[in-house]
Design a protein around this motif. Structure first.
Motif, PDB file in Angstrom:
ATOM      1  N   PHE A  55      -0.042 -13.336  -1.674  1.00 53.79           N
ATOM      2  CA  PHE A  55       0.730 -14.246  -2.796  1.00 53.79           C
ATOM      3  C   PHE A  55       1.412 -13.510  -3.844  1.00 53.79           C
ATOM      4  O   PHE A  55       2.439 -13.958  -4.342  1.00 53.79           O
ATOM      5  CB  PHE A  55      -0.450 -15.284  -3.356  1.00 53.79           C
ATOM      6  N   MET A  56       0.889 -12.522  -4.169  1.00 53.53           N
ATOM      7  CA  MET A  56       1.780 -11.643  -5.161  1.00 53.53           C
ATOM      8  C   MET A  56       2.751 -10.901  -4.632  1.00 53.53           C
ATOM      9  O   MET A  56       4.016 -11.021  -5.031  1.00 53.53           O
ATOM     10  CB  MET A  56       0.843 -10.392  -5.989  1.00 53.53           C
ATOM     11  N   ARG A  57       2.638 -10.628  -3.376  1.00 53.03           N
ATOM     12  CA  ARG A  57       4.019 -10.017  -2.714  1.00 53.03           C
ATOM     13  C   ARG A  57       4.935 -10.918  -2.442  1.00 53.03           C
ATOM     14  O   ARG A  57       6.088 -10.631  -2.460  1.00 53.03           O
ATOM     15  CB  ARG A  57       3.541  -9.353  -1.225  1.00 53.03           C
ATOM     16  N   ARG A  63       6.850 -11.182  -5.678  1.00 44.85           N
ATOM     17  CA  ARG A  63       7.198  -9.940  -6.323  1.00 44.85           C
ATOM     18  C   ARG A  63       6.786  -9.657  -7.661  1.00 44.85           C
ATOM     19  O   ARG A  63       7.443  -9.220  -8.382  1.00 44.85           O
ATOM     20  CB  ARG A  63       8.766  -9.529  -6.114  1.00 44.85           C
ATOM     21  N   SER A  64       5.470 -10.258  -8.003  1.00 42.57           N
ATOM     22  CA  SER A  64       5.125 -10.009  -9.348  1.00 42.57           C
ATOM     23  C   SER A  64       3.594 -10.106  -9.326  1.00 42.57           C
ATOM     24  O   SER A  64       2.845 -10.769  -8.367  1.00 42.57           O
ATOM     25  CB  SER A  64       5.615 -11.272 -10.150  1.00 42.57           C
ATOM     26  N   GLY A  65       2.952  -9.714 -10.324  1.00 44.58           N
ATOM     27  CA  GLY A  65       1.422  -9.717 -10.414  1.00 44.58           C
ATOM     28  C   GLY A  65       0.943  -8.626 -11.014  1.00 44.58           C
ATOM     29  O   GLY A  65       1.488  -7.544 -11.288  1.00 44.58           O
ATOM     30  N   LEU A  99      -3.168   1.940  -4.614  1.00 47.60           N
ATOM     31  CA  LEU A  99      -2.345   0.617  -4.608  1.00 47.60           C
ATOM     32  C   LEU A  99      -1.502   0.688  -5.721  1.00 47.60           C
ATOM     33  O   LEU A  99      -0.361  -0.087  -5.533  1.00 47.60           O
ATOM     34  CB  LEU A  99      -3.575  -0.378  -5.003  1.00 47.60           C
ATOM     35  N   HIS A 100      -1.477   1.696  -6.940  1.00 47.04           N
ATOM     36  CA  HIS A 100      -0.587   1.655  -7.571  1.00 47.04           C
ATOM     37  C   HIS A 100       0.917   2.017  -7.237  1.00 47.04           C
ATOM     38  O   HIS A 100       1.870   1.418  -7.509  1.00 47.04           O
ATOM     39  CB  HIS A 100      -1.102   2.642  -8.857  1.00 47.04           C
ATOM     40  N   ALA A 126       4.006  -0.714  -6.878  1.00 45.22           N
ATOM     41  CA  ALA A 126       4.983  -0.588  -7.671  1.00 45.22           C
ATOM     42  C   ALA A 126       6.248  -1.168  -7.421  1.00 45.22           C
ATOM     43  O   ALA A 126       7.097  -1.665  -8.025  1.00 45.22           O
ATOM     44  CB  ALA A 126       4.942   0.814  -8.649  1.00 45.22           C
ATOM     45  N   PRO A 127       6.961  -0.562  -6.231  1.00 41.29           N
ATOM     46  CA  PRO A 127       8.055  -0.942  -5.855  1.00 41.29           C
ATOM     47  C   PRO A 127       8.397  -2.510  -5.598  1.00 41.29           C
ATOM     48  O   PRO A 127       9.336  -3.046  -5.493  1.00 41.29           O
ATOM     49  CB  PRO A 127       8.159  -0.236  -4.700  1.00 41.29           C
ATOM     50  N   LEU A 128       7.182  -3.087  -5.563  1.00 41.31           N
ATOM     51  CA  LEU A 128       7.107  -4.565  -5.083  1.00 41.31           C
ATOM     52  C   LEU A 128       7.012  -5.346  -6.475  1.00 41.31           C
ATOM     53  O   LEU A 128       6.676  -6.835  -6.429  1.00 41.31           O
ATOM     54  CB  LEU A 128       5.979  -5.066  -4.144  1.00 41.31           C
ATOM     55  N   GLY A 129       6.911  -4.507  -7.617  1.00 39.53           N
ATOM     56  CA  GLY A 129       6.791  -5.431  -9.077  1.00 39.53           C
ATOM     57  C   GLY A 129       5.224  -5.776  -9.249  1.00 39.53           C
ATOM     58  O   GLY A 129       5.098  -6.865 -10.018  1.00 39.53           O
TER      59      GLY A 129
END
Length: 277
Positions: A119-121, A124-126, A160-161, A165-168
């Motif tokens: 859902f975050m992907r 592109r936020s979270g 995970l970081h 990161a490239p996905l916001g």
């Protein structure tokens, strides 16, 4: 308004952060093994969604994430807080005790994170905040197995970081020291039932110290909760967030010791490379 998804929200850090998030006007999907514990603590609130979740169950984690999205439409902050400690020498710990702490502290965190990431992907936020420990940065006698679970959380969080990161999506591993919660009580900290006399001066000493330290820890849990509420708005969050003067001292001490090891053993360390001509 941010939408928080918090595991282990019925007590400790999870409950305090839930309370402060609601007071700020955010919404919280507050999870616990029994959602009645959430309702009993916080009552009815329009921005609160109590959800029963045993983090060791991938099926429950997937269902809880779906319930959260159906209610609020998104998840802005995932706080992986559920976990417990195991005290005792590494040799004293039974296979069942080791498996139980790993199922919650490591595999539970993975279950929830993997359930929410799609859902975050999608948007592109979270933000993901993974609660580790001072024991996740340096191991210590009496907490070897517990520390190993938090070392795992640190490694997962660093990976995970970089992956997210490239996905916001920002990932931070939070490293509290000793805070005045119930962590050293039997409700959060189990002790290996098998005791070996040879460890009396190491792990045995830690058992005694833990009893005297309980509810006398230096850290203020309300201040930690406020820091994390504010941290959710940090524009450039770091990969790790040490909290507590004892954590800072432990990290600095480990850095000094590691620097000394490198200085003494550098020639041996670099001698294992192929020699290029």
């Amino acid at each position: 308004m941010k939408i928080w998804f918090i595991t282990g929200a019925s007590r400790g850090f999870g409950a305090l952060i839930t309370a402060q998030a609601l007071a700020k006007g955010d919404a919280v999907v507050a999870t616990a093994r029994n959602s009645k514990a959430i309702t009993e603590r916080f009552g009815e609130h329009p921005n609160l969604l109590p959800v029963t979740l045993d983090v060791t169950s991938q099926e429950q984690a997937t269902a809880a994430a779906k319930t959260a999205i159906e209610r609020f439409g998104r998840i802005d902050v995932l706080l992986n807080n559920a976990g417990f400690g195991l005290m005792g020498a590494v040799e004293e710990a039974s296979p069942a005790e080791i498996e139980a702490v790993y199922k919650t502290n490591v595999f539970g965190l993975l279950n929830v994170t993997r359930a929410i990431l799609p859902f975050m992907r999608q948007v592109r936020s979270g933000r993901i905040l993974n609660i580790s420990s001072i024991g996740g940065y340096r191991g210590a006698a009496g907490f070897g197995v517990y520390s190993s679970t938090k070392f795992a959380v640190e490694g997962l969080s660093e990976a995970l970081h970089d992956e997210l990161a490239p996905l916001g999506i920002h990932v931070t591993v939070v490293e509290p020291g000793y805070f005045r919660t119930d962590f050293l009580d039997a409700s959060s900290l189990t002790s290996s039932s098998h005791i070996i006399a040879d460890y009396e001066a190491t792990a045995g000493k830690v058992r005694t110290l833990a009893t005297s330290l309980s509810h006398n820890q230096p850290g203020d849990p309300n201040k930690l909760a406020q820091v994390l509420i504010d941290f959710a708005d940090a524009p450039h969050p770091p990969v790790r967030l040490p909290l507590g003067s004892d954590t800072v001292s432990a990290i600095e001490d480990k850095h000094r010791k590691d620097a000394a090891i490198l200085a003494e053993w550098r020639a041996i360390s670099v001698s294992t490379d192929f020699i290029t001509r």
